[in-house]
Motif scaffolding. Structure first.
Motif, short mmCIF file in Angstrom:
data_model
loop_
_atom_site.label_atom_id
_atom_site.label_comp_id
_atom_site.label_asym_id
_atom_site.label_seq_id
_atom_site.Cartn_x
_atom_site.Cartn_y
_atom_site.Cartn_z
N ILE A 2 0.85 -1.19 0.00
CA ILE A 2 0.00 0.00 0.00
C ILE A 2 0.89 1.25 0.00
O ILE A 2 1.78 1.39 0.84
CB ILE A 2 -0.93 0.01 1.23
CG1 ILE A 2 -1.85 -1.21 1.19
CG2 ILE A 2 -1.72 1.30 1.29
CD1 ILE A 2 -2.69 -1.37 2.43
N ALA A 3 0.61 2.15 -0.94
CA ALA A 3 1.38 3.39 -1.02
C ALA A 3 0.93 4.34 0.08
O ALA A 3 -0.26 4.44 0.37
CB ALA A 3 1.18 4.03 -2.38
N PRO A 4 1.86 5.04 0.71
CA PRO A 4 1.46 5.99 1.75
C PRO A 4 0.70 7.17 1.15
O PRO A 4 0.94 7.57 0.02
CB PRO A 4 2.79 6.45 2.35
CG PRO A 4 3.82 6.16 1.31
CD PRO A 4 3.29 5.00 0.51
N ASN A 5 -0.21 7.70 1.93
CA ASN A 5 -1.00 8.86 1.53
C ASN A 5 -0.07 10.08 1.50
O ASN A 5 0.50 10.45 2.53
CB ASN A 5 -2.13 9.07 2.52
CG ASN A 5 -3.01 10.25 2.18
OD1 ASN A 5 -2.62 11.13 1.43
ND2 ASN A 5 -4.20 10.26 2.75
N PRO A 6 0.10 10.74 0.34
CA PRO A 6 1.02 11.88 0.27
C PRO A 6 0.62 13.03 1.19
O PRO A 6 1.47 13.72 1.72
CB PRO A 6 0.98 12.31 -1.19
CG PRO A 6 0.08 11.40 -1.90
CD PRO A 6 -0.50 10.42 -0.93
N LEU A 7 -0.68 13.22 1.40
CA LEU A 7 -1.13 14.28 2.30
C LEU A 7 -0.68 13.98 3.72
O LEU A 7 -0.17 14.85 4.42
CB LEU A 7 -2.65 14.42 2.24
CG LEU A 7 -3.25 15.45 3.21
CD1 LEU A 7 -2.73 16.85 2.88
CD2 LEU A 7 -4.75 15.41 3.14
N PHE A 8 -0.84 12.74 4.13
CA PHE A 8 -0.44 12.34 5.48
C PHE A 8 1.05 12.55 5.67
O PHE A 8 1.50 12.97 6.73
CB PHE A 8 -0.83 10.88 5.73
CG PHE A 8 -0.47 10.40 7.09
CD1 PHE A 8 -1.22 10.77 8.20
CD2 PHE A 8 0.63 9.57 7.29
CE1 PHE A 8 -0.88 10.33 9.47
CE2 PHE A 8 0.97 9.13 8.56
CZ PHE A 8 0.21 9.52 9.65
N CYS A 9 1.83 12.29 4.63
CA CYS A 9 3.28 12.46 4.70
C CYS A 9 3.67 13.94 4.74
O CYS A 9 4.70 14.30 5.31
CB CYS A 9 3.96 11.79 3.52
SG CYS A 9 3.78 9.99 3.51
N ALA A 10 2.86 14.80 4.14
CA ALA A 10 3.19 16.23 4.06
C ALA A 10 2.84 16.99 5.34
O ALA A 10 3.44 18.04 5.60
CB ALA A 10 2.45 16.86 2.88
N LEU A 11 1.91 16.51 6.12
CA LEU A 11 1.46 17.26 7.29
C LEU A 11 2.58 17.57 8.28
O LEU A 11 2.70 18.71 8.73
CB LEU A 11 0.31 16.52 7.97
CG LEU A 11 -1.00 16.49 7.16
CD1 LEU A 11 -2.02 15.60 7.85
CD2 LEU A 11 -1.55 17.88 6.95
N PRO A 12 3.44 16.61 8.64
CA PRO A 12 4.53 16.94 9.56
C PRO A 12 5.49 17.99 8.98
O PRO A 12 6.00 18.84 9.71
CB PRO A 12 5.25 15.61 9.79
CG PRO A 12 4.25 14.56 9.46
CD PRO A 12 3.38 15.17 8.39
N VAL A 14 4.67 20.42 6.81
CA VAL A 14 3.97 21.71 6.89
C VAL A 14 4.03 22.24 8.32
O VAL A 14 4.30 23.43 8.55
CB VAL A 14 2.52 21.60 6.40
CG1 VAL A 14 1.73 22.87 6.68
CG2 VAL A 14 2.48 21.25 4.92
N ALA A 15 3.81 21.37 9.29
CA ALA A 15 3.84 21.79 10.69
C ALA A 15 5.23 22.29 11.08
O ALA A 15 5.36 23.33 11.74
CB ALA A 15 3.43 20.62 11.59
N PHE A 50 -4.68 24.77 7.43
CA PHE A 50 -4.53 23.50 6.71
C PHE A 50 -4.31 22.35 7.70
O PHE A 50 -4.94 21.29 7.58
CB PHE A 50 -3.35 23.60 5.74
CG PHE A 50 -3.01 22.32 5.04
CD1 PHE A 50 -3.80 21.84 4.00
CD2 PHE A 50 -1.89 21.59 5.40
CE1 PHE A 50 -3.48 20.66 3.35
CE2 PHE A 50 -1.56 20.42 4.76
CZ PHE A 50 -2.36 19.95 3.73
N LEU A 51 -3.44 22.57 8.66
CA LEU A 51 -3.17 21.52 9.65
C LEU A 51 -4.41 21.23 10.49
O LEU A 51 -4.73 20.06 10.73
CB LEU A 51 -2.00 21.94 10.55
CG LEU A 51 -0.64 22.02 9.85
CD1 LEU A 51 0.37 22.71 10.76
CD2 LEU A 51 -0.16 20.64 9.45
N HIS A 56 -4.22 17.75 12.29
CA HIS A 56 -2.82 17.54 12.65
C HIS A 56 -2.44 18.61 13.67
O HIS A 56 -2.88 19.75 13.56
CB HIS A 56 -1.93 17.65 11.41
CG HIS A 56 -0.53 17.19 11.66
ND1 HIS A 56 0.42 18.00 12.21
CD2 HIS A 56 0.06 16.00 11.42
CE1 HIS A 56 1.55 17.33 12.32
NE2 HIS A 56 1.36 16.11 11.84
N PRO A 57 -1.64 18.27 14.67
CA PRO A 57 -1.27 19.26 15.69
C PRO A 57 -0.54 20.47 15.09
O PRO A 57 0.29 20.32 14.20
CB PRO A 57 -0.34 18.50 16.63
CG PRO A 57 -0.53 17.06 16.31
CD PRO A 57 -1.06 16.96 14.93
#
Length: 76
Positions: A2-12, A14-15, A50-51, A56-57
């Motif tokens: 399963i490929a990781p969700n790019p949005l999930f990977c980008a959140l940290p 961005v934070a 966005f976070l 996302h914290p």
């Protein structure tokens, strides 16, 4: 696999970037240098929104800078 969700990977990322930018602007913001709208503050506010939208914290510096900027009128 399963490929990781790019949005999930980008959140940290961005934070972390929002925190670094907020930390860099804190001294000027505390000296009330941002009474006029600032693109940098707008970007921090957009990153915070966005976070929060993606549950996302948000770091403490970003939260504080956005609150101060709103109070000073530094956001567009």
């Amino acid at each position: 696999m399963i490929a990781p969700n790019p949005l999930f990977c980008a959140l940290p990322l961005v934070a972390a970037l929002a925190e670094e930018l907020a930390f860099a602007l804190t001294a000027d913001l505390m000296a009330e240098q941002y009474r006029k709208p600032s693109p940098a503050l707008d970007q921090i506010a957009a990153g915070k929104a966005f976070l929060e939208k993606n549950r996302h914290p948000v770091g403490p510096h970003a939260q504080e800078v956005v609150e101060i900027a709103k109070a000073q009128g530094g956001l567009a």
